[in-house]
Scaffold this motif. Structure first.
Motif, PDB file in Angstrom:
ATOM      1  N   GLN A   1       0.854  -1.368  -0.004  1.00  0.00           N
ATOM      2  CA  GLN A   1      -0.064   0.112  -0.039  1.00  0.00           C
ATOM      3  C   GLN A   1       0.808   1.246   0.110  1.00  0.00           C
ATOM      4  OE1 GLN A   1      -2.718  -0.575   3.187  1.00  0.00           O
ATOM      5  NE2 GLN A   1      -4.460  -1.022   1.646  1.00  0.00           N
TER       6      GLN A   1
ATOM      7  N   GLN B   1       1.968   1.938  -3.502  1.00  0.00           N
ATOM      8  CA  GLN B   1       0.695   2.547  -4.274  1.00  0.00           C
ATOM      9  C   GLN B   1       0.772   3.846  -3.886  1.00  0.00           C
ATOM     10  OE1 GLN B   1      -2.895   0.844  -3.327  1.00  0.00           O
ATOM     11  NE2 GLN B   1      -4.024   2.322  -4.613  1.00  0.00           N
TER      12      GLN B   1
ATOM     13  N   GLU C   1      -8.633  10.450  -4.069  1.00  0.00           N
ATOM     14  CA  GLU C   1      -8.115   8.846  -3.832  1.00  0.00           C
ATOM     15  C   GLU C   1      -6.982   8.589  -2.832  1.00  0.00           C
ATOM     16  OE1 GLU C   1      -8.919   8.610  -8.594  1.00  0.00           O
ATOM     17  OE2 GLU C   1      -6.994   7.796  -8.081  1.00  0.00           O
TER      18      GLU C   1
ATOM     19  N   LEU D   1      -6.796   6.235   0.462  1.00  0.00           N
ATOM     20  CA  LEU D   1      -5.766   5.316   0.803  1.00  0.00           C
ATOM     21  C   LEU D   1      -5.092   5.691   2.006  1.00  0.00           C
ATOM     22  CD1 LEU D   1      -3.931   2.885  -0.264  1.00  0.00           C
ATOM     23  CD2 LEU D   1      -2.579   4.691  -1.603  1.00  0.00           C
TER      24      LEU D   1
ATOM     25  N   ARG E   1      -7.314   4.314   4.802  1.00  0.00           N
ATOM     26  CA  ARG E   1      -7.298   2.769   4.827  1.00  0.00           C
ATOM     27  C   ARG E   1      -6.008   2.430   5.639  1.00  0.00           C
ATOM     28  NH1 ARG E   1      -9.019   3.110  -0.448  1.00  0.00           N
ATOM     29  NH2 ARG E   1      -7.092   2.174  -1.280  1.00  0.00           N
TER      30      ARG E   1
END
Lengths: 221, 221
Positions: free
Chosen positions: B10, B13, B60, B64, B67
């Motif tokens: 992640q 990302q 976005e 993220l 999260r």
């Protein structure tokens, strides 16, 4: 102390510190406006001191948010509230910067009668009210106040266009020198930006309440 | 998958998405500059589309980060990296706004030869490089690049003062009308602000690396 109680206490501290930071922003705007309308260098320095306090307060609030993330691992709305605070303080920090920018300009505008020929005072008042309402919206979780802030921004944007027209007329009438005209425009732009930052704050409040973040800026397509 | 592996994935990302957002910012600056130097309305619209993509990308990345906070409960440097990303994207979003503001102005500056009489092109180039370096600093965790960005900002601030002088001279020589002079100044101010936001990004990168957040702006006392 149970985790939840400790969390509630830290959350209250967060509200308190954000409110204090908001107060500092309002003071900075008020003092910068006073400096712009015929103040002395002492007033400008007062604004710089407020700006420095705002910067420190931002760091304190960020630290508090980090502690909340780390020790409390908040969920759902609590997580959103802490994240919103972390984002809001960026906008408040910028408001302090813009007020400092106005104060900086106030030192160099020679002719102190010019300011009252354009609608800068109205812009200052309107933006101060927006900052106040956006912080109150956060503390109270008040969606109506969020809407009020977003609506008020249209007025501030309109005032910026008006000030621009007023300055152009002063130039055409040869009532202003080139440097002063540019300085006045910049002052107006700084107030307009303060309005934008208040809208950003309000949008974060909305997100913390609803979980949805809308963007009310720049609908220029 | 083990927690740590999932976290690393992640985080990668996150780096990827921040880089993409940075690329969009650079594109927006380049297109806005092109629009300013004699572009057509299509170019301005391209900038608005980039700005809209930047806004979406911000949401976005924020999602993220949320999260990551929620499921991974990062600690120490990882926590700082995620928090820094959450703050950085605010500055990147503002860069998109400023580019859109430049594009908006480009629609109204009638005399397209004026732009090349002031150092706006140099400002645009310098700020684009700063945005690029600040994002690269984040992805690579490179403190040297952070310093480079902060130093570059002095140059941009100097260029802003230079453009102001250049505009004043155009006014004195009656080579420019009042509206165009104000529009050009605003364009310069938008580029100067882009530089400020790149510095903010760099400061967050520094924080994510060192745990210490310095503030290199507004040393005007």
């Amino acid at each position: 102390m149970r985790m939840r109680e400790q969390f509630e206490e830290q959350l209250e501290q967060l509200h308190r510190e954000v409110t204090e930071m908001g107060n500092l922003c309002e003071q900075a705007i008020a003092l910068a406006t006073k400096a712009l309308f015929g103040g002395n260098d002492q007033l400008a320095k007062e604004v710089f001191r407020r700006d420095a306090s705002i910067d420190r307060k931002e760091r304190e609030i960020e630290d508090l948010c980090m502690r909340l993330f780390l020790h409390q691992q908040p969920m759902a709305r609590d997580l959103r509230t802490v994240s919103a605070a972390l984002k809001m303080v960026s906008d408040m920090e910028r408001i302090g910067d813009q007020a400092a920018d106005v104060a900086e300009l106030s030192r160099y505008i020679g002719d102190q009668t010019l300011q009252s020929k354009v609608s800068l005072g109205e812009m200052a008042e309107a933006t101060k009210a927006m900052v106040n309402a956006s912080v109150e919206a956060f503390v109270k979780g008040d969606e109506e106040l969020v809407k009020k802030v977003i609506q008020a921004d249209d007025k501030v944007d309109g005032l910026f266009e008006q000030v621009k027209e007023e300055i152009m007329n002063l130039i055409y009438q040869r009532d202003i020198d080139a440097k002063a005209s540019l300085d006045l425009l910049m002052a107006a732009k700084y107030f307009e930006r303060i309005g934008d930052h208040a809208v950003n704050i309000a949008e974060w409040v909305e997100y913390s309440i609803t979980g949805v973040h809308t963007n009310n800026e720049h609908v220029n397509i």
